[in-house]
Design a protein around this motif. Structure first.
Motif, mmCIF file in Angstrom:
data_model
loop_
_atom_site.group_PDB
_atom_site.id
_atom_site.type_symbol
_atom_site.label_atom_id
_atom_site.label_comp_id
_atom_site.label_asym_id
_atom_site.label_seq_id
_atom_site.Cartn_x
_atom_site.Cartn_y
_atom_site.Cartn_z
ATOM 1 N N LEU A 94 45.265 42.956 35.988
ATOM 2 C CA LEU A 94 45.516 42.142 37.141
ATOM 3 C C LEU A 94 46.914 42.601 37.853
ATOM 4 O O LEU A 94 47.750 42.320 37.048
ATOM 5 C CB LEU A 94 45.160 40.683 37.262
ATOM 6 N N GLN A 147 40.484 43.344 31.670
ATOM 7 C CA GLN A 147 40.877 43.380 32.975
ATOM 8 C C GLN A 147 42.531 43.539 33.332
ATOM 9 O O GLN A 147 43.147 42.603 32.768
ATOM 10 C CB GLN A 147 40.354 42.716 33.813
ATOM 11 N N VAL A 184 39.736 47.981 36.150
ATOM 12 C CA VAL A 184 38.916 48.224 34.795
ATOM 13 C C VAL A 184 39.276 49.147 34.021
ATOM 14 O O VAL A 184 39.233 50.345 34.572
ATOM 15 C CB VAL A 184 37.571 47.980 35.151
ATOM 16 N N TYR A 201 47.293 41.220 31.678
ATOM 17 C CA TYR A 201 46.050 42.145 31.014
ATOM 18 C C TYR A 201 45.396 40.942 29.937
ATOM 19 O O TYR A 201 46.016 40.350 29.284
ATOM 20 C CB TYR A 201 46.426 43.419 30.136
ATOM 21 N N THR A 202 44.015 40.850 30.609
ATOM 22 C CA THR A 202 43.239 39.860 29.845
ATOM 23 C C THR A 202 42.669 40.299 28.482
ATOM 24 O O THR A 202 42.073 41.365 28.335
ATOM 25 C CB THR A 202 42.161 39.351 30.569
ATOM 26 N N ALA A 226 44.186 51.174 30.714
ATOM 27 C CA ALA A 226 44.560 50.553 31.713
ATOM 28 C C ALA A 226 45.444 51.219 32.747
ATOM 29 O O ALA A 226 45.474 51.344 33.948
ATOM 30 C CB ALA A 226 44.931 49.384 31.656
ATOM 31 N N VAL A 237 42.703 44.652 41.036
ATOM 32 C CA VAL A 237 42.236 44.552 39.761
ATOM 33 C C VAL A 237 41.872 45.932 39.336
ATOM 34 O O VAL A 237 40.909 46.605 39.808
ATOM 35 C CB VAL A 237 40.897 43.832 39.836
ATOM 36 N N PHE A 264 38.555 35.821 35.735
ATOM 37 C CA PHE A 264 38.642 37.230 35.282
ATOM 38 C C PHE A 264 38.392 37.263 33.729
ATOM 39 O O PHE A 264 38.742 36.200 33.103
ATOM 40 C CB PHE A 264 39.976 37.678 35.346
#
Length: 319
Positions: free
Chosen positions: A234, A232, A25, A215-216, A39, A23, A228
């Protein structure tokens, strides 16, 4: 169209529980009127498939007489992919392209041997103000296509397939997913999907390409018992199927693809498999040897002299 789901992962099985490899951030940068979250590249991971750069822009609320004003700047040996969720950006480039980038459309600019472009807010949007939210990613080109001719490809929102996920939806920006394929022709096998899920909805993520990430963008999702929040990245373990459950109304980007045949160097707006090519591009920009954006020849971003040496970026397969 409707897509039939595959079986869910089984709780307690290692291949289900360990589906998230890492993960990340993103680091946030405040640009004044807008925050950008980067990211990729990160210390933990520099590439996912061909994706070597991943920025979330906003969401930002631009008031009257505000907007973005990114002056002409160069790129080589990559393709930029701009996808907006809200707002509008005017794209102009040295090929003569002049287009309004709007939500739901995909804008693929292949720099190849060299291109220059600007990104600005249109005068009418600047006068009225607007909300801006979107993503800009860079995709490395296969080595044999790095020095190809530059091109700009646009597909409107109505051209991209949208798959019904039983309450949610998936817009296929690039590649094949959920039984549908985007009309966008990419340089290598590339996955890029915008997924929207209402609270309680579940959607299996098929294996498809070798390297994948989520990607959230909003809401809360759950994978194999882990929750999540937004913002974030992932990294998904290669070869593992998994299911995403929306714990609230949620939106995320599923992206990735086949890894490049080797690592890439990245410096400022330049990407290349060859370090010396970046040095050449730096000198060409410094001496004004790139093509200019028609009607915007007097404006440009100078070569930044304070950035260090080109960084080497690798994916999982080349770590």
């Amino acid at each position: 169209m409707t897509w039939a789901p595959c079986p869910d992962p089984i709780p307690g099985e290692a291949e289900s529980v360990d589906a998230i490899e890492m993960v990340i951030v993103p680091r946030a940068v405040d640009l004044g009127e807008m925050e950008v979250r980067r990211a990729l590249p990160s210390l933990k991971r520099q590439m996912v498939g061909p994706f070597i750069f991943f920025d979330e822009m906003g969401p930002a609320e631009f008031l009257t007489d505000q907007g973005i004003d990114v002056r002409p700047h160069p790129h080589i040996n990559l393709a930029t992919v701009t996808f907006l969720l809200e707002g509008q950006i005017i794209h102009k480039d040295s090929l003569g392209s002049d287009i309004a980038i709007e939500p739901g459309a995909v804008n693929w600019m292949r720099a190849g041997k060299g291109i220059v472009h600007s990104e600005r807010t249109a005068p009418d949007k600047k006068a009225s103000g607007q909300r801006l939210f979107g993503l800009q990613t860079w995709v490395a080109l296969p080595e044999q296509l790095e020095e190809s001719d530059p091109a700009f490809i646009h597909h409107g929102a109505d051209e991209l397939p949208v798959v019904d996920l039983g309450g949610g939806s998936a817009r296929i920006i690039a590649g094949t997913s959920f039984g549908a394929r985007s009309p966008l022709e990419t340089a290598s096998e590339t996955l890029h999907v915008d997924v929207i899920l209402p609270e309680g909805a579940r959607v299996p993520i098929e294996v498809g390409v070798e390297e994948r990430a989520i990607y959230t963008l909003s809401g809360t999702i759950e994978i194999a018992g882990q929750s999540f929040e937004r913002g974030q990245l992932l990294i998904l373990r290669p070869g593992d199927a998994l299911t995403v459950t929306a714990r609230s109304d949620a939106r995320f980007l599923l992206f990735g693809g086949e890894p490049m045949e080797g690592p890439r160097y990245i410096w400022w707006n330049f990407v290349s498999s060859r370090k010396e090519r970046i040095e050449q591009a730096k000198e060409e920009w410094r001496r004004g040897r790139f093509e200019t954006v028609p009607g915007d020849e007097a404006h440009f971003i100078p070569l930044p002299e304070t950035i260090g040496k080109p960084r080497l970026a690798t994916g999982r397969s080349h770590a």
